[in-house]
Design a protein around this motif. Structure first.
Motif, mmCIF file in Angstrom:
data_model
loop_
_atom_site.group_PDB
_atom_site.id
_atom_site.type_symbol
_atom_site.label_atom_id
_atom_site.label_comp_id
_atom_site.label_asym_id
_atom_site.label_seq_id
_atom_site.Cartn_x
_atom_site.Cartn_y
_atom_site.Cartn_z
ATOM 1 N N ARG A 75 0.874 -1.186 0.000
ATOM 2 C CA ARG A 75 0.000 0.000 0.000
ATOM 3 C C ARG A 75 0.904 1.226 0.000
ATOM 4 O O ARG A 75 1.186 1.805 1.041
ATOM 5 C CB ARG A 75 -0.949 0.010 1.188
ATOM 6 C CG ARG A 75 -2.003 1.120 1.093
ATOM 7 C CD ARG A 75 -2.977 1.127 2.245
ATOM 8 N NE ARG A 75 -3.985 2.144 2.029
ATOM 9 C CZ ARG A 75 -3.861 3.437 2.378
ATOM 10 N NH1 ARG A 75 -2.729 3.843 2.965
ATOM 11 N NH2 ARG A 75 -4.838 4.298 2.146
ATOM 12 N N GLY A 76 1.427 1.546 -1.168
ATOM 13 C CA GLY A 76 2.407 2.612 -1.283
ATOM 14 C C GLY A 76 3.802 2.170 -0.898
ATOM 15 O O GLY A 76 4.766 2.913 -1.036
ATOM 16 N N GLY A 77 3.940 0.962 -0.419
ATOM 17 C CA GLY A 77 5.171 0.334 0.040
ATOM 18 C C GLY A 77 4.781 -0.956 0.732
ATOM 19 O O GLY A 77 3.589 -1.254 0.913
ATOM 20 N N ALA A 78 5.764 -1.742 1.119
ATOM 21 C CA ALA A 78 5.473 -3.017 1.768
ATOM 22 C C ALA A 78 4.859 -2.772 3.151
ATOM 23 O O ALA A 78 5.374 -1.971 3.940
ATOM 24 C CB ALA A 78 6.746 -3.839 1.890
ATOM 25 N N VAL A 79 3.748 -3.456 3.420
ATOM 26 C CA VAL A 79 3.095 -3.397 4.729
ATOM 27 C C VAL A 79 2.689 -4.815 5.106
ATOM 28 O O VAL A 79 2.609 -5.711 4.258
ATOM 29 C CB VAL A 79 1.855 -2.481 4.723
ATOM 30 C CG1 VAL A 79 2.232 -1.044 4.399
ATOM 31 C CG2 VAL A 79 0.793 -2.988 3.750
#
Length: 316
Positions: A75-79
């Motif tokens: 979500r916009g980057g790894a989460v």
């Protein structure tokens, strides 16, 4: 109704032609070397925990998926999958008949168009012409992402093509990752098409990408303008035959062998202006030969943050 959804008229023409010729109007059976697509679940997250995610589809049905121990999310980057906010729009690659979540992409969007204007010094606002079907779009390149975007898109100037993977955040489209290297030519100077399609080869190789299509299926560059209401149709640097909306297109991911037959639901006129290559599992021939909806792309093994896979397409 058919006037507003012209691909449905194309599907009707396909069925009538099949009846006249004594052919099966359905998709061709899968060959032994082809793998079945992944199960894909998409919709809005209504609950999530470290072990379970519940998604409500657009038709109101709810799907409960166990989150695999090795599952990842973006979500916009790894989460962590459990950190995907309730209310997010997700695309989930699922195993075991769609009951186990393996990969989750949340609020992801693809931002593809011709640059019309660029404003700002730190956070950049970029106005794009995304084609006659997707209209104009204003997006933001956050300062923290601008370095990686500019490395792959050195000409953030009007008239040049732009293609990025981004995040939809409270109605704003934020560009986070370059989806490709920016073509060096002006959008109006796309490389000319190769010699006319000869109709001998059973399929054509090139790049498959994904786009924010309104429904599952494929967008295809080489459509008759009169069939689509798109004056920019029929542009491609790949050797593609002309097809009609509603035609069935066989798409195969040559990286892992997954294949499916998909209807052509939109004109891929913007994709036809990109004469780039995909570098996943080897180097593809030049040219984007198909745009897939996010769900169709994931079903064929694509990663939404990578943006392309090597593909072969043919009539379904």
């Amino acid at each position: 109704m058919e006037g507003s959804l012209p691909h449905r008229a194309g599907a009707r023409r396909r069925m009538l032609a099949a009846a006249a010729l004594g052919r099966d109007p359905g998709p061709a059976p899968r060959s032994p070397e082809e793998e079945a697509p992944y199960d894909v679940v998409d919709g809005e997250v209504i609950d999530v925990s470290p072990h379970l995610i519940i998604v409500e589809a657009d038709d109101g049905r709810q799907r409960r998926l166990v989150i695999a121990p090795w599952a990842t999310a973006w979500r916009g980057g790894a989460v962590a999958p459990a950190d995907v906010p309730i209310g997010s729009r997700v695309v989930i690659r699922a195993l075991r008949s769609g009951t186990v979540a393996e990969r989750v992409w949340a609020d992801v969007t693809r931002i593809t168009g011709v640059i019309r204007d660029v404003r700002g010094t730190r956070d950049l606002t970029v106005d794009l012409d995304c084609g006659p079907h997707r209209r104009e779009r204003s997006i933001v390149v956050p300062y923290r992402s601008s370095g990686r975007i500019r490395v792959r898109h050195p000409k953030l100037e009007p008239g040049y093509l732009f293609d990025a993977i981004g995040l939809l955040d409270q109605g704003t489209s934020l560009a986070h990752l370059p989806a490709t290297s920016q073509p060096p030519y002006h959008a109006s100077a796309s490389p000319p098409a190769p010699p006319a399609y000869g109709g001998v080869q059973a399929s054509v190789a090139g790049t498959a990408v994904w786009a924010d299509l309104p429904e599952d299926g494929a967008a295809y560059p080489m459509l008759e303008p009169g069939d689509t209401g798109c004056d920019d149709a029929g542009v491609s640097c790949a050797g593609l035959p002309y097809l009609a909306l509603g035609s069935l297109l066989r798409v195969r991911n040559v990286c892992d062998g997954r294949a499916d037959t998909l209807p052509i639901v939109a004109c891929g006129c913007l994709a036809g202006r990109f004469c780039d290559r995909c570098l996943e599992c080897g180097t593809s021939p030049r040219g984007r030969i198909v745009e897939l909806s996010a769900s169709s792309y994931v079903a064929l093994g694509g990663d939404l943050t990578k943006g392309c896979f090597n593909a072969r397409v043919g009539l379904g």
